[in-house]
Scaffold this motif. Structure first.
Motif: not given
Lengths: 430, 430
Positions: A258, A358, A362, B409, B412-413, B418, B420-422, B425
């Protein structure tokens, strides 16, 4: 991905080479930027319109074509899918709540002679926020720049965001609406920095400019520093993970990704006390990489600037971390509280295995604008304190003037500044 | 000395012209400085020794010849006349006491999910203090730069002070002793800034450089900004006095002198509601000037850049002051407390007729390193906070990771990041 061992005789030189990054300023960029700034200073709006049309492929006739109304920001927010709108609002609320705790207040005290001493804290009047446009659009950066200014009490927050070929990003404009941006212009580059720094017929002069941008924006900010305040000139993003082997290897691999996905020159480093765990993370990287949409960038970043480093113990890991002074530091260990007092230099510290970087980027609350390139040795995350300033307050009593006047007189004469001495002496009673 | 009237139709343009000051950087200076910095970076001690011998007329053979021992600093202090030694110590004690109130501390809190958020405050490890040598020697500046660093907890404070033709100033060295300077080198110019910024074989790299200097020093500090932190690039000194006519005219005249005597381009401005009082101050100036040792400088400064301005009322005076954002502001009025809330931008505010600026320059307690050239709009006096920095702390609980992970998530998406989102998640429970 490179593997290092801290017990190697070459380790310190390997580490230095790994971190080396030439932020060489291209003199040609400086020359071009100086010309644009001078032109914007001299011709104002007309220059801004010409450069914007030239560089962004637009066809604005007047500044009115380059200003976004509050209604347009609101409309952009209202066009967002409901999950994005809700996420922006939830993130903004958490960021606001955290930053409210940073607000500085005035203070004062009286000494034994009745002399009042202190500092009066006030907000900046007007600030400019630079938001990059084009290939990378980061609505989260709008929140992270505008909300601290808003919490500080800045009365006017002016956002500039280039819209190449007129392409507007609803999430960016929606974030500006959520964050309380006062005015927004679809301009970018050195011309936008110049407009904010000098003011034009339409764009008022600001007191400080924050936010990331390309090499031209960085050079322009450096050039106008002093006329206005600026935040740091940002380098490539970095993460350092200190792991003890207790965090699932996939999680750590994804945290390294990331950072790496930002940029081919971003830097992801893992320090661990356990060679077997380093191998496990390497296997996770190989397994997870193919399904990443940005796998080419990630792979280049890890190959160019990434490293897996075996360390003797967690204390050594903290020492290496203090040398690196990373922008993002994950303490992905069972007992992060034990390591925290050993960390002297880091932009943000992410503690424990559930704290992926992350989440901090955010919505955890703290700012994601952080010092890069070892500058956490001397600087701090962007915060409310960057949008406030202090004035010293001194109200000397008649009794205080007698005591202080004699000291000032001696020192001023010692420096050869007779008027300074005389000004103190005039307040002495005969 | 110029006289203005705020009711004149040309007043705003007259004021703008009065304040105008081209801090034009000479490109030749930048080029020369860049070469010196590159040379010091490449050759270290050898380059420092050569430039020092060349520019300062010395004949050092090694860095040992350019370092002052603690014993030398102490001996310099002990050579001072007793009144100077006592004044330095009294000033240092007051400056230390005031600055101790500025010290920032770490803070944190838990949110409703048990997630810990906060900021850890730490001191910079090592700082460099530039002290000018040659014609103007200011021991008070040593105190004002070194004491805040010391109070912040900086472990190593390195002073550089050029000694042209080997001339050392006991008051400067004695002040370094009193202020707790760790190491001192008799070097100056861009070569000293380069040595501190990059480190040499003898001089360790610092994290921040503060202190005033000539055009070469200023250009060098600007060039190394980012590699190390720097304080403001200082412009000419300024004072603005707001008077209601109650302060003896001689006192105000001398306060204007004490700024003007610094430099022919220093700026002294008086705002008053009473034309007769302005005339009285002008008469005091004429009367007091001839006996001032620095009368030529004072006279040039007042003629070039000084002004007596008649204003409608004290509220208008505060508005004009906010536009000027003066380095030093004297509220020489009967009720300064009534005006204080109207002052938004000033480096230091000297309240009431007993508070001559010179008391603040030397010993009242607050710092005399202040923002110049309208930069009080966005910056603050030098303080302990300039020698501390913050690291954000985030320790997300498992419950917090569930809530924050969903928000991160989505955002980031939305930004196309991705990984970052993953990373967020992966921390979500199935």
């Amino acid at each position: 991905m490179r593997r290092f061992d801290s017990t190697s005789v070459d380790f310190q030189s390997e580490l230095t080479a790994l971190l080396a990054f030439e932020t060489s300023q291209d003199p040609q960029v400086d020359v071009r930027v100086a010309a644009i700034l001078a032109d914007v200073k001299a011709r104002g709006d007309a220059a801004v319109i010409e450069y914007t049309n030239q560089f962004d492929g637009t066809s604005a006739q007047s500044m009115a074509d380059l200003e976004l109304s509050q209604a347009e920001l609101k409309a952009a927010f209202e066009r967002l899918p409901s999950d994005q709108a809700a996420a922006l609002q939830a993130a903004a609320a958490r960021v606001r709540s955290f930053h409210e705790k940073q607000k500085m207040t005035s203070w004062s005290y009286q000494d034994e002679d009745g002399t009042l001493l202190g500092q009066q804290v006030t907000a900046l009047d007007r600030v400019g926020i630079y938001v990059p446009g084009g290939k990378a659009t980061y609505p989260s950066s709008v929140l992270m720049n505008a909300i601290p200014a808003h919490v500080a009490g800045v009365q006017e927050i002016i956002m500039v965001v280039p819209t190449p070929r007129g392409e507007r990003n609803d999430m960016v404009l929606g974030a500006a609406y959520v964050a309380g941006v006062s005015r927004a212009f679809t301009i970018g580059g050195a011309q936008a920095v110049g407009a904010l720094a000098f003011g034009t017929q339409t764009i008022p002069q600001v007191d400080k400019i924050t936010g990331p941008g390309n090499a031209y924006v960085a050079a322009a900010k450096r050039a106008v520093f002093g006329i206005v305040g600026i935040d740091m000139v940002a380098g490539p993003s970095e993460i350092l993970v200190i792991a003890d082997g207790n965090t699932p290897a996939d999680w750590v691999a994804m945290d390294l990704f990331s950072q790496a996905e930002h940029d081919e020159i971003a830097q992801s480093i893992l320090l661990c006390t356990d060679a077997a765990y380093l191998a496990e993370v390497e296997a996770s990287i190989a397994k997870l990489l193919p399904s990443q949409p940005r796998k080419d960038i990630i792979s280049a970043s890890l190959a160019n600037r990434g490293a897996l480093i075996l360390v003797k113990d967690l204390t050594e890991a903290c020492e290496i971390s203090n040398y690196i002074a990373p922008e993002h530091l994950e303490l992905s260990v069972a007992n992060p509280d034990a390591l925290l007092p050993q960390i002297r230099h880091a932009g943000a510290i992410f503690m424990g295995q559930f704290t992926s970087e992350s989440l901090g980027d955010y919505c955890a609350g703290p700012n994601h604008v952080l010092p890069t390139a070892r500058s956490a040795r001397f600087s701090s995350p962007l915060g409310v304190y960057d949008f406030q300033k202090r004035s010293s307050i001194i109200k000397v009593s008649e009794a205080g003037a007698q005591k202080l006047g004699k000291i000032a007189s001696v020192l001023a004469h010692g420096e050869g500044l007779t008027a300074h001495a005389n000004a103190a002496e005039l307040r002495l009673k005969a």
